[in-house]
Design a protein around this motif. Structure first.
Motif, mmCIF file in Angstrom:
data_model
loop_
_atom_site.group_PDB
_atom_site.id
_atom_site.type_symbol
_atom_site.label_atom_id
_atom_site.label_comp_id
_atom_site.label_asym_id
_atom_site.label_seq_id
_atom_site.Cartn_x
_atom_site.Cartn_y
_atom_site.Cartn_z
ATOM 1 N N GLU A 55 -2.198 16.944 -24.502
ATOM 2 C CA GLU A 55 -3.264 16.390 -23.651
ATOM 3 C C GLU A 55 -3.789 17.529 -22.759
ATOM 4 O OE1 GLU A 55 -5.570 14.840 -20.686
ATOM 5 O OE2 GLU A 55 -3.616 15.672 -20.172
ATOM 6 N N TYR A 95 -10.466 6.128 -11.474
ATOM 7 C CA TYR A 95 -9.559 6.529 -10.402
ATOM 8 C C TYR A 95 -8.522 7.536 -10.912
ATOM 9 C CZ TYR A 95 -7.019 6.292 -6.036
ATOM 10 O OH TYR A 95 -6.453 6.624 -4.841
ATOM 11 N N ARG A 130 -8.603 11.663 -10.183
ATOM 12 C CA ARG A 130 -7.456 12.231 -9.481
ATOM 13 C C ARG A 130 -6.813 13.367 -10.274
ATOM 14 N NH1 ARG A 130 -1.859 9.542 -8.487
ATOM 15 N NH2 ARG A 130 -1.018 10.982 -6.938
ATOM 16 N N SER A 182 -6.764 -1.474 -27.577
ATOM 17 C CA SER A 182 -6.885 -2.943 -27.603
ATOM 18 C C SER A 182 -8.275 -3.441 -27.964
ATOM 19 C CB SER A 182 -6.438 -3.554 -26.267
ATOM 20 O OG SER A 182 -5.098 -3.184 -25.978
ATOM 21 N N ARG A 213 -15.072 -1.741 -10.333
ATOM 22 C CA ARG A 213 -15.047 -1.974 -8.887
ATOM 23 C C ARG A 213 -13.893 -1.149 -8.333
ATOM 24 N NH1 ARG A 213 -13.527 -7.188 -8.118
ATOM 25 N NH2 ARG A 213 -13.284 -7.280 -10.380
ATOM 26 N N ILE A 214 -14.192 -0.232 -7.436
ATOM 27 C CA ILE A 214 -13.203 0.738 -6.967
ATOM 28 C C ILE A 214 -13.307 0.850 -5.453
ATOM 29 C CG2 ILE A 214 -12.410 3.123 -7.118
ATOM 30 C CD1 ILE A 214 -13.954 3.201 -9.866
ATOM 31 N N GLN A 215 -12.211 0.572 -4.781
ATOM 32 C CA GLN A 215 -12.223 0.597 -3.323
ATOM 33 C C GLN A 215 -12.107 2.012 -2.769
ATOM 34 O OE1 GLN A 215 -10.334 -2.548 -0.660
ATOM 35 N NE2 GLN A 215 -8.796 -0.918 -0.621
ATOM 36 N N ASP A 239 -6.516 9.357 -3.532
ATOM 37 C CA ASP A 239 -5.307 9.736 -2.800
ATOM 38 C C ASP A 239 -4.990 11.217 -2.954
ATOM 39 O OD1 ASP A 239 -4.728 9.183 -5.428
ATOM 40 O OD2 ASP A 239 -2.691 8.519 -5.028
ATOM 41 N N ASP A 259 5.038 8.231 -6.867
ATOM 42 C CA ASP A 259 3.591 8.174 -7.016
ATOM 43 C C ASP A 259 3.061 6.757 -6.977
ATOM 44 O OD1 ASP A 259 1.275 9.904 -7.370
ATOM 45 O OD2 ASP A 259 0.868 8.643 -9.099
ATOM 46 N N SER A 260 1.833 6.641 -6.518
ATOM 47 C CA SER A 260 1.117 5.375 -6.532
ATOM 48 C C SER A 260 -0.368 5.714 -6.553
ATOM 49 C CB SER A 260 1.459 4.586 -5.267
ATOM 50 O OG SER A 260 0.950 3.284 -5.354
ATOM 51 N N PRO A 261 -1.168 5.035 -7.400
ATOM 52 C CA PRO A 261 -2.583 5.417 -7.510
ATOM 53 C C PRO A 261 -3.422 4.783 -6.404
ATOM 54 C CG PRO A 261 -2.109 3.697 -9.086
ATOM 55 C CD PRO A 261 -0.813 3.993 -8.371
ATOM 56 N N TYR A 285 -1.325 0.248 -14.094
ATOM 57 C CA TYR A 285 -2.629 0.899 -13.976
ATOM 58 C C TYR A 285 -2.787 2.106 -14.897
ATOM 59 C CZ TYR A 285 -2.710 -2.297 -10.105
ATOM 60 O OH TYR A 285 -2.637 -3.440 -9.358
ATOM 61 N N ASN A 286 -2.131 2.030 -16.067
ATOM 62 C CA ASN A 286 -2.351 3.028 -17.101
ATOM 63 C C ASN A 286 -2.443 2.327 -18.452
ATOM 64 O OD1 ASN A 286 -2.210 5.999 -16.254
ATOM 65 N ND2 ASN A 286 -0.494 5.134 -15.115
ATOM 66 N N TYR A 292 -1.333 4.312 -24.585
ATOM 67 C CA TYR A 292 -1.639 5.452 -25.459
ATOM 68 C C TYR A 292 -1.782 6.738 -24.645
ATOM 69 C CZ TYR A 292 -3.284 7.984 -29.497
ATOM 70 O OH TYR A 292 -3.372 8.894 -30.526
ATOM 71 N N ASN A 293 -2.601 6.677 -23.593
ATOM 72 C CA ASN A 293 -2.828 7.880 -22.789
ATOM 73 C C ASN A 293 -1.554 8.350 -22.100
ATOM 74 O OD1 ASN A 293 -5.567 7.999 -23.370
ATOM 75 N ND2 ASN A 293 -6.165 6.802 -21.560
ATOM 76 N N ARG A 343 1.102 9.780 -24.406
ATOM 77 C CA ARG A 343 0.695 11.109 -24.855
ATOM 78 C C ARG A 343 0.911 12.160 -23.761
ATOM 79 N NH1 ARG A 343 -5.152 13.150 -25.928
ATOM 80 N NH2 ARG A 343 -4.696 15.088 -27.044
ATOM 81 N N ARG A 344 0.625 11.802 -22.503
ATOM 82 C CA ARG A 344 0.831 12.791 -21.434
ATOM 83 C C ARG A 344 2.310 13.140 -21.313
ATOM 84 N NH1 ARG A 344 -2.364 10.125 -17.829
ATOM 85 N NH2 ARG A 344 -1.055 10.489 -16.007
ATOM 86 N N ASN A 365 -8.384 -0.400 -6.697
ATOM 87 C CA ASN A 365 -8.890 0.840 -7.298
ATOM 88 C C ASN A 365 -9.101 0.696 -8.800
ATOM 89 O OD1 ASN A 365 -8.981 2.235 -4.883
ATOM 90 N ND2 ASN A 365 -6.877 3.008 -5.078
ATOM 91 N N PHE A 366 -8.736 -0.493 -9.342
ATOM 92 C CA PHE A 366 -8.809 -0.692 -10.796
ATOM 93 C C PHE A 366 -9.514 -2.005 -11.139
ATOM 94 C CE2 PHE A 366 -5.518 2.351 -9.976
ATOM 95 C CZ PHE A 366 -5.711 3.301 -10.965
ATOM 96 N N TYR A 425 -0.323 -7.955 -24.036
ATOM 97 C CA TYR A 425 -1.149 -7.089 -23.199
ATOM 98 C C TYR A 425 -1.893 -5.997 -23.970
ATOM 99 C CZ TYR A 425 1.235 -9.444 -19.422
ATOM 100 O OH TYR A 425 1.700 -10.412 -18.583
ATOM 101 N N PHE A 426 -1.348 -5.595 -25.111
ATOM 102 C CA PHE A 426 -1.926 -4.431 -25.796
ATOM 103 C C PHE A 426 -1.980 -4.633 -27.311
ATOM 104 C CE2 PHE A 426 0.800 -2.902 -22.249
ATOM 105 C CZ PHE A 426 -0.210 -2.492 -21.381
#
Lengths: 465, 465
Positions: free
Chosen positions: A82, A111, A115, A145, A204-206, A210, B65-67, B107-108, B111-112, B115-116, B143-144, B202-203
Motif C-alpha cells: 500500500e 477522514y 489523516r 461490498s 457528513r463529517i464533523q 486529529d 488511536d482513534s479517528p 471506521y475502516n 480490504y484496505n 492490506r495496510r 466523522n464518518f 456487514y461485508f
C-alpha cells in the motif's frame, strides 16, 4: 538540439517524476537475469530506487495503486504494498525527494485518508503528494461490498466532494494553533482548531482532523485521468498531471487544452504541471537500445498478450495474426464501453506506426500506452527537450522499463545532459514537494471565515449574557 | 524478592511492550522543562523512542488511536500521526522490535486495512501487530457520516466479521504462491491465489488481497477492551491483551478469567499474552520518585481535571472539593451509560486508597486508569516480578509518564535488574513479533480447502467439456 547553458538558470526548468514499479514498467522485466522477481514486496528495493532518484534531484517518486488484484499473477509480479505505508518507510531514508501515493476516492473515507496524507506530510517534512484516482472496474467494487462500480460521473462527483472535504480537514487546524505555552499550561489555542461540519451528497463529517496542519498545508494533488470528467477534475484540483501521450501534436493539444481549462476555472495555469509519461529504453548506441527493447519484447508471452489485446479491441484472438497489422474492420469507438480512450490510443498507435500485432504487443507491454522511446542518452535528452520547449510538457513522468538499472542509467547519463543544457536543477533548492514543483502553499481555506465568525460570537456572547 | 539467575534461562520470560505517546502518559508531561511540546508530530522523536526500546530488547512498541480529535487541545498535545504510517517510518530505522498499531473495525474497510497491515508486515520483515478497537463515542461516528455510534454489541459483531474477513484476505495467497520462474515465464502459481468470496452481515468481499502473504502470515492480533464483549472477543481472536488493573487480586482474577475463556473456545491459553499497564515513576530513591510524581501532578490544571472527573461521575464539579474524598452519595453504576468499567475503576480506586479529589486527579492524569507505581528501579522490578510470578501477568505494557526520559530510565535501570533475575531476555532470539511473544505463525486457513476444491473443479471440467 540548441544548447541552453547553466547561465539560463533563471529559465523555465523541467520537472521529473520517477514512476516506480517492482522490476520496471516493461511487463517482462522481471524475467531478465538482472531482475529480482520478488522485488515488489521488498522495501529495500524501493528505498534504493528512491535514493537513486534523489541523487538525480528528481522532483518526486510515485506509486500507482488500485485496491484489487487486477492482473494475471502468472504473467508478472502483481500484488503491491500500500503506497502511503510504503512511502513512509522511504521518507525515513531520504531527505528531499517528493513522495506521491495513489489513493482512491471511491474506496476510502475522507477522514481516514486525509489523516494518512497529513501524517505522511508531517513524517516527510512536507514531501507528500496524492494522486487522486476514482478506480474503474467492477472487480475493485466487489472488494467493497458492491456488485458493480458506481457510474463514471458519480465516481467523479464523489471525488470532487471528497477533495472538498479533505481540504477542509487539512485546514481545520490553523497553522499556528499549537502554541505549547508551558508556563500558562496552554498547549493549543482551541479557538484556532475548527470543526468542519461538512454536509454533502456523499459525506457528513464533523471534524476537526486529529492531526495539526502539515508542513505543506495540503499534499500536492496529482491527477492522471484523461477522460473529459478527468480533465475537468484536473483543471479544478490538480497541481500535477500524469498523462499518456504518444505524439508531439497530441501532447501539445492536451497541454494547451488543460492549461486553458485551468485558467477558465480561475486558477493560475502555471500551478498545474503537465508531465507526459515516457518509457526510456537507453543504450550507449541506438543499436544497443533497440537490442534491449527487443530482448524485453521477446520475453512477453505473445499468446497471452494477444488474448488481452483482443479483449480490449473486442475481437477474437484468431483475427489478430501476430505478424500482420491490425485488421481494417475493427469495431467503431462508439461501440466500446468503459475504456474508450485506451481503445483509441491503441488503434491510432498501431495504424500510425504500421505496427504488426507482435510489435504492438511489445509497445503496450513496455509502457501500457505510454510513449516508449529507445535511443542513446543524447537522443532521450533531445526527445525530452523538444516536447518541453514546444509546449507539450512541463516535465516528464519517467517510467524505466527495467528497475533498478533503467533508473541508474537515466540518472547517470541523461540527467547530466539535461543539466548541461540548463534544463534541470543540479541540486534541490527547496525542501518540500511544493517547492520542487514551484507550487504555492495553500492558504488555509476554512480558518479566516470561521475565525471571524468565532471572534464575532465571542464578542456577542458577553453582551447577551 | 527471591532472585532468579540467568541459569533459569529456560524459565518463563516476561514480555514487555512500550506504549508510546508524544511527551509521555502523564497529561502534564509536555509542561516539564525537558519536554518538546511538539514531539507528537515529529517522527524523529518516535524513531528515537523505538530505538531505545529496541536497545532494551522490548517485544514491541505500541500506539493507541482513534479517528477523532477527542480531547481538549488546550490541555495537552492531542492530534496524532496515523499509526500504520508512523510505524512504517519506524520500521525503516529498527531491526527487531515489534510494531503495534491501533486501528478501528468500525471506521475502516477490511480490504484496505488488511492490506495496510500486510504491507507493514512485509516492510518490517514480520514485525507488525494490530490492536483491534471498535471505537466508542459519537464524536468519531460524526466523522464518518453517522449521527451516533453503532450499539456496543453491533460494533463487536462487526469487529468479529471484520477479523474473519481480514484473516481470509491474509490467507488468500498461499505462502509459496509466487514462484518467480523466469525461464518458464511463470511469476506466480495462480491456482494458489484464491478469491475469498466473503459474504456476511456487514461485508461482501471478493478478494484475493493484492499483496502476497506476509512474513508472519497475519499480524499479531492485540485487544484492549475490558467489557464482557471485549473479553469474549479477546478469547476468540487476541494473541496479546493490554489491560488496566489496579490491584494484584483484580489482575489475578482478570488473568484467570481470560485464560479460561480462551481455553473454552478451544485455543491454547499460552497463545494469549496478558499485559497489564503500569506507569513507572522512577527515582534513584523513593523520595526522588515521589517528588517527580508530585511535580507532574502539580502541573495539572485542577479545575479542568475536576470538571472532567465530575463528567465521568455524573455529578457537579462543586460537589467535589479538591481536598476531600469523593462524596458517599455517588450514582450507582447501573445509572451510568457507556463507560461503566472506567466509572467503577475510578470510584474503587478512590475509596480503596482513600484519595482526595486532588490526589485522584493526579493518579488519573498519570495513567488514565492504569496502575501508577512510584519507586526505585529495584522496587519497580519487584512490582513487575510479583505480578508476573503470582499469576497476574505474562508481561507488562510499560507506559512511561515522561518521554523520552522515562523510557531511558526504564531501559537503563529496570531492565538490567529484570535480566539479572533471569526474567527478561538479554537480546532478541527471534526476528518476528510472533517469535518475540512466543506465538505460532498461523496456518493458512483458506488455502487447503479451496485448493482441494479447485483441484476437484479442474478434474471435473475436462470430463464435462
Amino acid at each position: 538540439m540548441p544548447e541552453r547553458t547553466p547561465a539560463d538558470a533563471g529559465a523555465r526548468q523541467l520537472h521529473l517524476n520517477a514512476f516506480l514499479m517492482s522490476t520496471g514498467h516493461h511487463e517482462a522485466s522481471w524475467r531478465l537475469p538482472e531482475s529480482d522477481s520478488f522485488a515488489g514486496t521488498q522495501v529495500a528495493h524501493f528505498q534504493q530506487l528512491a535514493r537513486t532518484a534523489e541523487r538525480g534531484a528528481f522532483d518526486s517518486i510515485f506509486f500507482a495503486d488500485s485496491p484489487v488484484l487486477h492482473g494475471d499473477v502468472r504473467q508478472r509480479p502483481y500484488g503491491t504494498l500500500e503506497p502511503t505505508v510504503l512511502l513512509s518507510a522511504i521518507a525515513a531514508v531520504t531527505k528531499r525527494i517528493g513522495l506521491i501515493a495513489t489513493a482512491s476516492t471511491t474506496y476510502n473515507d475522507p477522514y481516514n485518508l486525509a489523516r494518512r496524507f497529513a501524517s505522511l506530510d508531517h513524517i516527510s517534512g512536507g514531501r507528500a503528494g496524492w494522486n487522486v484516482v476514482t478506480t474503474a472496474g467492477e472487480a475493485a467494487a466487489r472488494n467493497f461490498s458492491l456488485e458493480d462500480q458506481p457510474a463514471h460521473w458519480r465516481r467523479y462527483e464523489r471525488a470532487a466532494e471528497f477533495l472538498d472535504a479533505a481540504r477542509k480537514l487539512w485546514d481545520s487546524w490553523e497553522d499556528d494553533a499549537a502554541v505549547g505555552d508551558k508556563a500558562a499550561g496552554v498547549w493549543a489555542d482551541s479557538s484556532r482548531v475548527h470543526p468542519i461540519n461538512h454536509t454533502g451528497r456523499y459525506f457528513r463529517i464533523q471534524g476537526p482532523l486529529d492531526v495539526p496542519r502539515s508542513p505543506q498545508g495540503h499534499p500536492v494533488i496529482v491527477q492522471a485521468g484523461s477522460s473529459e470528467d478527468g480533465k475537468d477534475f484536473a483543471a479544478r484540483y490538480a497541481e500535477a498531471v500524469f498523462t499518456a501521450q504518444q505524439t508531439l501534436a497530441e501532447a501539445q493539444r492536451f497541454y494547451a487544452d488543460l492549461k486553458r481549462k485551468t485558467a477558465a476555472v480561475g486558477r493560475n495555469p502555471e500551478h498545474i504541471k503537465i508531465l507526459p509519461g515516457i518509457v526510456p529504453v537507453i543504450g550507449s548506441t541506438e543499436h544497443e537500445a533497440r537490442r534491449l527493447e527487443k530482448q524485453l519484447d521477446e520475453l512477453i508471452h505473445p499468446e497471452h498478450a494477444r488474448k488481452q489485446l483482443a479483449g480490449v479491441l473486442r475481437v477474437s484472438p484468431e483475427s489478430l495474426p501476430l505478424d500482420a497489422q491490425l485488421p481494417e474492420d475493427l469495431p467503431s469507438e462508439d461501440a466500446i464501453e468503459g475504456a474508450k480512450s485506451r481503445y483509441t490510443l491503441i488503434v491510432e498507435l498501431a495504424r500510425r506506426e504500421r505496427l504488426t500485432v507482435r510489435q504492438l504487443i511489445g509497445r503496450l507491454g513496455g509502457g501500457r500506452g505510454h510513449r516508449t522511446f529507445s535511443g542513446t542518452p543524447e537522443q532521450v535528452a533531445d526527445a525530452i527537450q523538444e516536447w518541453f520547449e514546444k509546449g507539450a510538457a512541463d516535465g516528464f513522468n519517467i517510467m524505466p522499463p527495467v528497475l533498478p538499472s533503467g533508473l541508474d542509467t537515466f540518472v547517470d547519463h541523461v540527467i547530466p545532459i539535461l543539466r548541461s543544457r540548463g534544463l534541470f536543477r543540479h541540486q534541490y533548492s527547496g525542501r518540500t514537494l511544493r517547492e520542487h514543483y514551484g507550487l504555492p502553499r495553500p492558504e488555509n481555506g476554512i480558518a479566516p471565515a470561521d475565525s471571524a465568525e468565532a471572534a464575532e460570537t465571542e464578542r456577542a456572547v458577553p453582551a447577551a449574557v
